[in-house]
Design an enzyme around this catalytic site. Structure first.
Site, PDB file in Angstrom:
ATOM      1  N   PHE A  56       7.176  -8.018  -2.864  1.00  0.00           N
ATOM      2  CA  PHE A  56       5.317  -8.800  -2.548  1.00  0.00           C
ATOM      3  C   PHE A  56       4.697  -8.386  -2.781  1.00  0.00           C
ATOM      4  CE2 PHE A  56       4.343  -6.838   1.027  1.00  0.00           C
ATOM      5  CZ  PHE A  56       4.878  -5.991   0.809  1.00  0.00           C
TER       6      PHE A  56
ATOM      7  N   ASP B  42      -0.726   0.097   8.931  1.00  0.00           N
ATOM      8  CA  ASP B  42      -1.362  -0.896   8.720  1.00  0.00           C
ATOM      9  C   ASP B  42      -1.378  -0.631   6.804  1.00  0.00           C
ATOM     10  OD1 ASP B  42      -3.467  -2.538   7.903  1.00  0.00           O
ATOM     11  OD2 ASP B  42      -5.354  -1.075   7.482  1.00  0.00           O
TER      12      ASP B  42
HETATM   13  P1  IMP Z   1       0.537  -4.660   5.756  1.00  0.00           P
HETATM   14  O1  IMP Z   1      -1.300  -4.304   5.812  1.00  0.00           O
HETATM   15  O2  IMP Z   1       2.101  -3.921   5.737  1.00  0.00           O
HETATM   16  O3  IMP Z   1       0.622  -6.740   6.371  1.00  0.00           O
HETATM   17  O4  IMP Z   1      -0.008  -5.191   3.695  1.00  0.00           O
HETATM   18  C1  IMP Z   1      -1.124  -5.459   3.489  1.00  0.00           C
HETATM   19  C2  IMP Z   1      -0.875  -5.784   1.706  1.00  0.00           C
HETATM   20  O5  IMP Z   1      -0.600  -4.266   0.961  1.00  0.00           O
HETATM   21  C3  IMP Z   1       0.033  -6.818   1.821  1.00  0.00           C
HETATM   22  O6  IMP Z   1      -0.645  -8.185   2.035  1.00  0.00           O
HETATM   23  C4  IMP Z   1       0.241  -6.456   0.453  1.00  0.00           C
HETATM   24  O7  IMP Z   1      -0.477  -6.919  -0.474  1.00  0.00           O
HETATM   25  C5  IMP Z   1      -0.197  -4.984  -0.053  1.00  0.00           C
HETATM   26  N1  IMP Z   1       1.148  -3.690   0.426  1.00  0.00           N
HETATM   27  C6  IMP Z   1       1.591  -3.173   1.063  1.00  0.00           C
HETATM   28  N2  IMP Z   1       2.826  -2.708   1.013  1.00  0.00           N
HETATM   29  C7  IMP Z   1       2.978  -3.101  -0.156  1.00  0.00           C
HETATM   30  C8  IMP Z   1       4.194  -2.887  -0.576  1.00  0.00           C
HETATM   31  O8  IMP Z   1       5.321  -2.636  -0.700  1.00  0.00           O
HETATM   32  N3  IMP Z   1       4.494  -3.713  -2.049  1.00  0.00           N
HETATM   33  C9  IMP Z   1       3.387  -4.898  -2.617  1.00  0.00           C
HETATM   34  N4  IMP Z   1       2.641  -4.995  -2.070  1.00  0.00           N
HETATM   35  C10 IMP Z   1       2.088  -3.740  -0.760  1.00  0.00           C
END
Ligand code: IMP
Length: 200
Positions: A157, A72
């Site tokens: 991203f 997460d």
């Molecule tokens: P997830 O839970 O890993 O899918 O990420 C949650 C959200 O946090 C993503 O959709 C991004 O909006 C943000 N996020 C997490 N890691 C990054 C990163 O390395 N760069 C930019 N945004 C991030």
């Protein structure tokens, strides 16, 4: 259950990049994405990254009857009391685009001076041997930065275009992928998980 050599591990994600990264760490165990089973995604009801990662790992281990890894991640902004936090992906609403989330963040920080725009990306990775594992392995990575006044860069991203990286004097969307991976919250959490799983 004893975690035997060559036993499969389910990853609570279908993201091919994440599967590759985890497979490189757990060389003795085939990593299988959760979407190979016909199960619903876990509901992320936790208020912390670690709770949500445990919820996802437990859900995957229970439904797939295998050891599981889940992650997460998100962005924590000091001037917003930690928001967007665990709802980083859906800050501007369920199904919001990266652009909509970034626009909401910039609006929320309007008028906040540079020195108060401190923020960090967080990544938590959890490994559970089974759904009732009372001692999950938890790896955490943190990447410190600051939120820009406007976007810069095309790589990456999410919030990368507004995340200022002091040591490179650019946004994280202006860094080549290999540089970002070496510095990032995810890279650090993966390194920590590698060390913790060295005995498996
Ligand atoms: P997830 O839970 O890993 O899918 O990420 C949650 C959200 O946090 C993503 O959709 C991004 O909006 C943000 N996020 C997490 N890691 C990054 C990163 O390395 N760069 C930019 N945004 C991030």
């Amino acid at each position: 259950m004893i975690f035997g050599k060559h036993q499969k591990v389910v990853l609570a994600s279908g993201n091919p990049g994440k599967i590759r990264e985890i497979q490189a760490i757990l060389k003795n165990h085939p990593i299988v994405p959760q979407n190979q089973w016909n199960i619903e995604e876990a509901e992320e009801t936790g208020t912390t990254f670690v709770e949500n990662a445990i919820i996802k790992a437990r859900h995957a281990a229970f439904h797939c009857q295998l050891p599981a890894i889940a992650d997460d991640s998100g962005l924590v902004v000091d001037a917003l009391d930690g928001a967007p936090g665990v709802i980083s992906a859906r800050y501007a609403g369920i199904g919001a685009s990266d652009e909509q989330n970034v626009a909401k963040l910039l609006a929320a920080l309007e008028g906040v001076p540079e020195e108060l725009r401190t923020a960090r990306f967080i990544c938590v990775l959890v490994f559970m041997q089974h759904a009732d594992d009372p001692f999950p392995i938890i790896a955490q990575g943190v990447w410190e930065g600051r939120i820009l006044q406007q976007t810069a860069g095309e790589n990456g991203f999410g919030y990368d275009p507004v995340f200022w990286v002091d040591e490179y004097q650019c946004s994280s969307a202006q860094l080549p992928a290999e540089v970002k991976n070496a510095l990032s919250h995810r890279g650090k959490a993966l390194k920590m998980l590698t060390a913790a799983l060295a005995n498996f």
